[in-house]
Design a protein around this motif. Structure first.
Motif, short mmCIF file in Angstrom:
data_model
loop_
_atom_site.label_atom_id
_atom_site.label_comp_id
_atom_site.label_asym_id
_atom_site.label_seq_id
_atom_site.Cartn_x
_atom_site.Cartn_y
_atom_site.Cartn_z
N THR A 1 0.83 -1.20 0.00
CA THR A 1 0.00 0.00 0.00
C THR A 1 0.87 1.25 0.00
O THR A 1 0.63 2.20 -0.75
CB THR A 1 -0.91 0.00 1.24
N MET A 2 1.92 1.23 0.83
CA MET A 2 2.79 2.41 0.88
C MET A 2 3.50 2.61 -0.45
O MET A 2 3.71 3.74 -0.89
CB MET A 2 3.80 2.28 2.01
N VAL A 3 3.87 1.49 -1.10
CA VAL A 3 4.53 1.59 -2.39
C VAL A 3 3.64 2.34 -3.38
O VAL A 3 4.08 3.25 -4.08
CB VAL A 3 4.85 0.18 -2.91
N TRP A 4 2.34 1.99 -3.40
CA TRP A 4 1.43 2.71 -4.30
C TRP A 4 1.32 4.18 -3.89
O TRP A 4 1.29 5.07 -4.74
CB TRP A 4 0.05 2.07 -4.28
N LEU A 5 1.27 4.43 -2.57
CA LEU A 5 1.12 5.82 -2.13
C LEU A 5 2.33 6.66 -2.52
O LEU A 5 2.22 7.85 -2.78
CB LEU A 5 0.93 5.87 -0.60
N LEU A 6 3.51 6.02 -2.56
CA LEU A 6 4.71 6.77 -2.97
C LEU A 6 4.77 6.91 -4.49
O LEU A 6 5.28 7.90 -5.00
CB LEU A 6 5.97 6.05 -2.47
N ALA A 7 4.26 5.91 -5.20
CA ALA A 7 4.42 5.91 -6.66
C ALA A 7 3.38 6.77 -7.35
O ALA A 7 3.70 7.48 -8.31
CB ALA A 7 4.35 4.48 -7.19
N ILE A 8 2.13 6.72 -6.86
CA ILE A 8 1.05 7.39 -7.60
C ILE A 8 1.29 8.90 -7.76
O ILE A 8 1.14 9.43 -8.85
CB ILE A 8 -0.31 7.08 -6.94
N PRO A 9 1.73 9.61 -6.69
CA PRO A 9 1.98 11.04 -6.90
C PRO A 9 3.00 11.31 -8.00
O PRO A 9 2.84 12.25 -8.78
CB PRO A 9 2.51 11.52 -5.54
#
Lengths: 550, 318
Positions: free
Chosen positions: B27-35
């Motif tokens: 989940t954190m990976v997506w939160l870092l990547a999406i922005p």
């Protein structure tokens, strides 16, 4: 085009410069005995492209074989030989030399205002060494192959494997000298041959990243060479270095191997990062955000990259404390990589962005590199790695970095510098289409591997459980699309060589020194010694009076 | 969707913690990547060349911005580092009361030896809810025992003992695979982990121990006798060889003055590579038994040495 670099960036604008390097001699001899770094780069381009094709054929065999759980196309042994050759060829004969030996060779002297590399004959010698290593590899391919995997883990490689292990080791060993000589040549060139005014702070980021890469070339490659020699010696005369029956230690091999091979990952990706920095800043027509952070991030990646090799060995039986330290350092090496990604994004902000094919390749690269890097953090986490180690999750992760990263950057570099190298423009619409096809095809091929890996699909399996067949078939069909994306440029770039519009000296309106000379450049690069008076990315502000009204 | 995501629920509490960790980190990976993805696309489109927008005051760098976007994600990831490392530490510390099963890997099969005598190949039967400790070695190349349903694996290295422990808490049959490339039949080197209710396991064990099978320690004792080990090791008065009663787990003083704990690895090395660590007060006269004993026979001997101490310095003979 209103973003031409200011006329006063270079004190001695180039006049008419005589015949280009391509026309300075037409005989085969004038190519095979050339000491011109640009021609040697072309020689590399041909040799490396050939090996990319050979490695890709092996990959195609693998993906076709995996269409069925029983692997009906190949035998067990045949499958093992296919993926071993795929790894060995792609790593040592494509990924490692790809960007440095072609684009680095071609561009570093042009970018720093030099007539050639510091040691032109050594440069030619490294190409011949690469070719000899390549011939030995072809012998391995035609002689039945090798069944150790590209990692040559002992005692499988030193005692039990029955393929052409020693020949494969010899090929990799020889190719290492090509790497070392190229690295030495780049380091000396960047130190000694910069044009007047080309300070370190004005060095293009492409050169910074190649400087960092060269340090790894010179420091790490000898370790691999010695390690592989020991494996060959154990296989041939039975010295007991790695074989436990003779008092050796199999894990010693893994330490030595990864001491080279983890930094080698940065050999593969650092030049790609340099390419993307050039592509982004030019497409945005704007100075890169945080030049020094990006430059020093390359050096930091090279240095920290030497201290993370143990993260390949979390389940090998190394001590808990070693694992904990290697895990921490592996997380630390992500910081400079993240800095680069954020800086590229910030560079686009308030840019004057040209949505060109090189930019599409660069954006695709960033997306895949971020996905590969963040999943790399997942496998740097000890407890997660224990589960996904040696599964498709890891395969997906490193293909995102190496194929999604390095190969995409290689294609981006090819499109960006094609006018400079050949003097011709290509079909922009087809180029944009190929960038998008590669991005889509890549994700269809490799994203399913993350899912399979977490579900417990080990890598290097010829026969696999039926539950994975749907995802395997999706991956295989994606690889066909990916292959189309890689083949398309061969046609429109080839076509452009004969029918393409003539390129001007600076078709992108870029500011690097390489764009001040003609396209293609004359034999000695510059008619007069250029003098540099500004930084590498000093783009004027476009639309100075425009307001945001949208 | 089951064809796409045949996600197997973890069969141990540890495995479920790994799933939780991976899901949280994912989940954190997506939160870092999406922005990054969104901003890249937005900037490239909004500031495209043909568009008239405000491009005044373009930033070229800011140390505080750079520092914040390097340090903050790093600190977030450090939280996960601590979490993942502590789980990994748990995996390295088997409980004292774990049942030990010896594992020998060879091209291309897994051999399991239960403490009570049952032996099996490729399939491994264990009782539910009982901590199991696998003590593993390889006869040829490096293999890796992978139990995806438990989210664990461990390399099995020739010349070394590695351990892996787990407590499976859901009965059922789960895949057991080799994860380290080990040669031609690597992909078919596997079997099943069969987790059974206690009563079923007792019945299975009774059926497999019953037919005269000796336990590992019993086989080791026989080997100890027939190989003539007692000839030196039971005559400790003469100072020929160290006594072996109660050897397992003891501190041993070596000839170079250092100390080591007599664990599986030490005992194995003492048999296979006797001159590697000579005990203080003795000469290095023991020959290597590397050519005489298979990995399984060494495991049997070690099991015997673990099991049968006696008071008088002589080793108990069955």
């Amino acid at each position: 085009m209103n973003a031409e670099p200011p006329k006063d960036r270079f004190q001695s604008p180039q006049e008419d410069s005589g015949p280009s390097y391509l026309r300075a001699g037409h005989t085969l001899r004038s190519w095979l005995l050339t000491t011109d770094h640009k021609r040697i780069a072309i020689l590399y381009l041909f040799a490396i492209s050939f090996f990319f094709l050979v490695g890709a054929i092996a990959a195609a065999l693998i993906r076709l074989d995996l269409l069925t759980p029983a692997g009906d196309l190949l035998t067990n042994d045949g499958y093992n030989r296919a993926f071993s050759l795929h790894g060995i060829i792609m790593v040592w004969f494509f990924l490692i030399p790809s960007i440095p030996n072609t684009f680095g060779n071609f561009l570093i002297p042009l970018m720093i205002g030099a007539r050639d590399l510091a040691f032109p004959r050594l440069n030619l010698l490294s190409w011949y060494i690469y070719v000899v290593a390549g011939l030995v590899t072809l012998y391995v391919v035609l002689g039945g192959g090798v069944d150790t995997g590209w990692t040559f883990y002992t005692p499988l490689s030193s005692v039990y494997a029955n393929g052409a292990v020693v020949a494969a080791i010899l090929a990799v060993f020889i190719s290492g000298f090509s790497s070392i000589l190229t690295g030495l040549n780049f380091i000396v060139t960047i130190h000694k041959l910069r044009a007047p005014g080309m300070t370190w702070g004005r060095l293009p980021l492409f050169c910074w990243s190649h400087y960092a890469t060269s340090i790894i070339f010179v420091l790490a490659t000898p370790v691999l060479a010695i390690t592989l020699l020991l494996v060959a010696a154990e296989r041939l005369i039975g010295i007991g270095v790695f074989d436990p029956d003779l008092g050796g230690d199999p894990l010693l091999f893994q330490h030595l191997f990864w001491f080279y091979s983890h930094p080698a990952v940065y050999i593969m990706v650092l030049p790609a990062l340099g390419v993307i920095s050039e592509l982004i800043t030019c497409a945005a027509h704007k100075r890169i955000f945080g030049y020094w952070f990006v430059a020093y991030a390359s050096i930091a990646i090279a240095v920290i990259g030497f201290f993370v090799w143990g993260h390949h060995m979390f389940v090998s039986g190394q001590s808990f404390y070693a694992s904990a330290v290697f895990s921490f350092l592996s997380i630390a090496v992500a910081v400079p990589s993240a800095i680069k990604v954020y800086n590229w994004t910030a560079t686009l902000y308030k840019g004057d962005v040209e949505l060109s094919a090189p930019l599409l390749y660069a954006l695709g690269f960033i997306g895949l590199f971020v996905a590969g890097g963040l999943t790399g953090l997942m496998v740097a986490m000890l407890a997660i790695d224990v589960h996904v180690h040696d599964t498709y999750f890891v395969v997906a992760h490193f293909h995102y970095i190496m194929v999604g990263g390095t190969v995409t950057a290689f294609f981006g570099a090819m499109h960006y510098w094609w006018p400079k190298i050949t003097g011709r423009m290509y079909n922009e619409n087809l180029a944009r289409a190929s960038a998008i096809i590669i991005l889509v095809g890549f994700n269809i091929t490799f994203f399913p591997l993350f899912v399979m890996g977490y579900e417990g699909m080990p890598r290097r399996y010829h026969v696999y459980p039926e539950q994975f067949q749907v995802l395997q078939v999706i991956a295989s069909s994606g690889s066909a699309l990916l292959a189309l994306g890689y083949l398309l440029p061969v046609f429109y770039l080839g076509w452009s060589l004969f029918r393409g519009e003539r390129a001007t000296a600076n078709p992108w309106g870029a500011t690097g020194l390489e764009w001040t000379t003609s396209s293609p450049p004359p034999k000695h690069n510059f008619v007069e010694q250029p003098v540099v008076v500004r930084g590498p990315y000093d783009y004027p502000l476009a639309h100075p009076a425009s307001r945001d009204n949208g | 969707m089951s064809g796409f995501f045949p996600w197997q629920p973890a069969a141990s509490a540890y495995g479920r913690q790994i799933d939780l960790l991976a899901a949280a980190f994912g989940t954190m990976v997506w939160l870092l990547a999406i922005p990054v993805f969104v901003l890249m696309a937005v900037f490239a489109w909004r500031y495209r060349r043909t568009r008239e927008v405000n491009r005044q005051n373009r930033p070229n760098g800011n140390v505080w911005v750079e520092a914040s976007w390097s340090v903050i994600p790093f600190l977030m990831i450090l939280v996960f580092y601590v979490w993942a490392t502590s789980l990994y530490l748990d995996l390295r510390q088997p409980p004292e009361d774990a049942v030990t099963i010896d594992v020998v890997a060879k091209q291309w099969m897994w051999k399991f030896q239960h403490p009570e005598g049952a032996r099996e190949i490729n399939d491994l039967h264990v009782p539910v809810g009982t901590p199991i400790k696998l003590v593993m070695t390889s006869q040829d190349v490096i293999h890796s025992l992978y139990l995806p349903a438990l989210r664990i694996k461990q390399d099995v290295v020739p010349g070394r003992y590695s351990t892996l422990w787990f407590t499976a808490d859901r009965a059922g049959a789960y895949p057991l695979r080799c994860a380290e490339f080990c040669g031609a039949d690597h992909s078919v080197m596997g079997g099943k982990l069969i987790v059974m209710e206690a009563a079923d396991f007792a019945a299975w064990q009774a059926a497999h121990n019953g037919n005269g099978a000796l336990s590992a320690a019993e086989r080791g004792a026989r080997l100890y006798r027939t190989s003539g080990c007692a000839g030196c090791h039971d005559r400790t008065q003469e100072g020929l060889a160290p006594a072996l009663s109660d050897i397992f787990g003891r501190q041993v003083v070596l000839a170079d003055g250092s100390r080591t704990r007599a664990d599986e690895q030490y005992l194995r090395d003492a048999i296979m590579l006797p001159n590697k660590q000579v005990v203080a007060g003795f000469r290095g006269i023991m020959p290597s038994y590397a050519a005489s004993f298979s990995a399984e026979e060494v495991a049997d001997l070690v099991a015997f040495l673990k099991s049968a101490p006696s008071a008088d310095g002589r080793i108990a003979q069955p």
